[in-house]
Design a protein around this motif. Structure first.
Motif, mmCIF file in Angstrom:
data_model
loop_
_atom_site.group_PDB
_atom_site.id
_atom_site.type_symbol
_atom_site.label_atom_id
_atom_site.label_comp_id
_atom_site.label_asym_id
_atom_site.label_seq_id
_atom_site.Cartn_x
_atom_site.Cartn_y
_atom_site.Cartn_z
ATOM 1 N N SER A 113 -8.082 -12.736 67.395
ATOM 2 C CA SER A 113 -9.306 -12.166 66.524
ATOM 3 C C SER A 113 -11.118 -12.412 66.267
ATOM 4 C CB SER A 113 -8.685 -12.539 65.036
ATOM 5 O OG SER A 113 -9.312 -11.501 64.044
ATOM 6 N N GLU A 117 -13.199 -8.905 67.403
ATOM 7 C CA GLU A 117 -14.468 -9.281 66.392
ATOM 8 C C GLU A 117 -15.487 -8.367 66.928
ATOM 9 O OE1 GLU A 117 -17.485 -9.355 63.687
ATOM 10 O OE2 GLU A 117 -16.434 -11.068 65.029
ATOM 11 N N HIS A 171 -9.246 -4.803 64.341
ATOM 12 C CA HIS A 171 -10.666 -5.158 65.225
ATOM 13 C C HIS A 171 -11.520 -3.658 65.083
ATOM 14 C CE1 HIS A 171 -7.584 -8.597 64.533
ATOM 15 N NE2 HIS A 171 -9.164 -8.932 64.870
#
Ligand SMILES: Cc1ncc(C[n+]2csc(CCOP(=O)(O)OP(=O)(O)O)c2C)c(N)n1
Ligand code: SF4
Ligand SMILES: [Mg+2]
Length: 300
Positions: A113, A117, A171
């Motif tokens: 993640s 991002e 994302h």
């Protein structure tokens, strides 16, 4: 534009003989991935069946460099490789992080993640065999409800599969795709395309696993095809937010509907204790997700 069969790379990057099981869907997928990337790749891989396939240093069955990393750090390790290559001015090598469903849906999700991002420039591949297979089929959050695993040996897994594609789409990365080695050209095309895109690219591959799913090794390709025919696995890609069906799923969306999920379920011993209620639930889940994808394809 899809790659034509005669243009597929004829080089082999996995040498004959490795330590994966007979009929392993992961091995098939990995062979096609390395062909599509033309071997110009650095892999980073956490503990999983893929490390077993690679072998123990200094002996390996794979002709690309691979960095073994800890379970939780696959995407962080890929970020380090990207930074290292940039420092060396090497823009010709694709960094590929590749982990199982346990290493992605569960244990590696935080590092993934974070890197996604920041849209760090690598391809992240999750090969999804729907359990922790290397350690003997423990349930993961990718295991479907109704499957027997060694940690859900009596009542089967009760919770449904986590929608990791949705999480990754959240994302806002430039490219996401699903595929299976049972449709090799579809898989190949997606990696050829992903190689050309910058930023984090996430590809999730449904990889049938004979011992974990409990079916004869000769049926791997058939089981993967049935997953697509029944809509359990839907082949698609999302490029800059635009959803598109691909391959066999595209044909199904245009000219028919998926077959009943029982056609997929009945061929696997892992579902032998699945209740009628769980089967009905699975069918309704597939139907509603299919309807959602049809709407998205129309809107794109
Ligand atoms: C921190 C840590 N916990 C547990 C293990 C033991 N372990 C090694 S491989 C593996 C299973 C991995 O499952 P998955 O990521 O789905 O890949 P697969 O084995 O299915 O290929 C486990 C639990 C480990 N090596 N490191
Ligand atoms: S347990 Fe499954 S994924 Fe692992 S090597 Fe064997 S067939 Fe492949
Ligand atoms: Mg797994």
């Amino acid at each position: 534009m899809p790659e034509k069969l005669f243009k597929v790379n004829t080089e082999e990057y996995i040498l004959p003989g490795n330590r994966a099981c007979q009929g392993c869907g992961l091995t098939l997928a990995y062979r096609y991935i390395l062909k599509a990337l033309r071997g110009n790749t650095i892999m980073t891989v956490p503990a999983s069946c893929l490390t077993v396939l690679h072998g123990l240093y200094p002996i390996t069955s794979v002709e690309v460099p691979c960095l073994n990393c800890t379970f939780a750090s696959t995407a962080a390790s890929a970020s380090g490789l990207v930074a290292g290559l940039a420092a060396l001015n090497r823009s010709d090598t694709t960094v590929v992080a590749m982990a199982g469903d346990g290493g992605t849906f569960d244990i590696g999700i935080q590092a993934l993640s974070g890197a996604a991002e920041r849209s760090t420039d690598f391809i992240y591949v999750c090969y999804d065999n729907e359990a922790y297979m290397n350690t003997g089929t423990q349930r993961s959050s990718a295991t479907p409800a109704g499957a027997l695993t060694t940690t859900t040996p009596v009542l089967t897994k009760q919770q449904g599969k986590k929608d990791m594609m949705k999480i990754m789409e959240g994302h806002d990365i430039p490219y996401l795709a699903t595929c299976t080695p049972s449709f090799p050209l579809d898989l190949y095309d997606k990696f050829v395309k992903a190689k050309r895109i910058k930023g984090t690219r996430y590809i999730q591959i449904a990889t049938p696993c004979p011992p974990g799913w409990v079916y004869p090794p000769k049926d791997t390709v058939k089981i993967g095809r049935l997953a697509v025919e029944t809509g359990i696995v839907v082949l698609y890609e999302i490029e800059n937010g635009k959803f598109r069906f691909t391959g066999r799923s595209k044909t199904l969306a245009e000219k028919g509907n998926p077959a009943p999920v029982i056609n997929f379920v009945e061929r696997q011993g892992r579902f032998k204790k699945m209740s009628m209620e769980q089967l009905g639930h699975l069918q309704r889940w597939v139907n509603s997700r299919w309807a959602e994808y049809l709407k998205r394809a129309e809107a794109s």
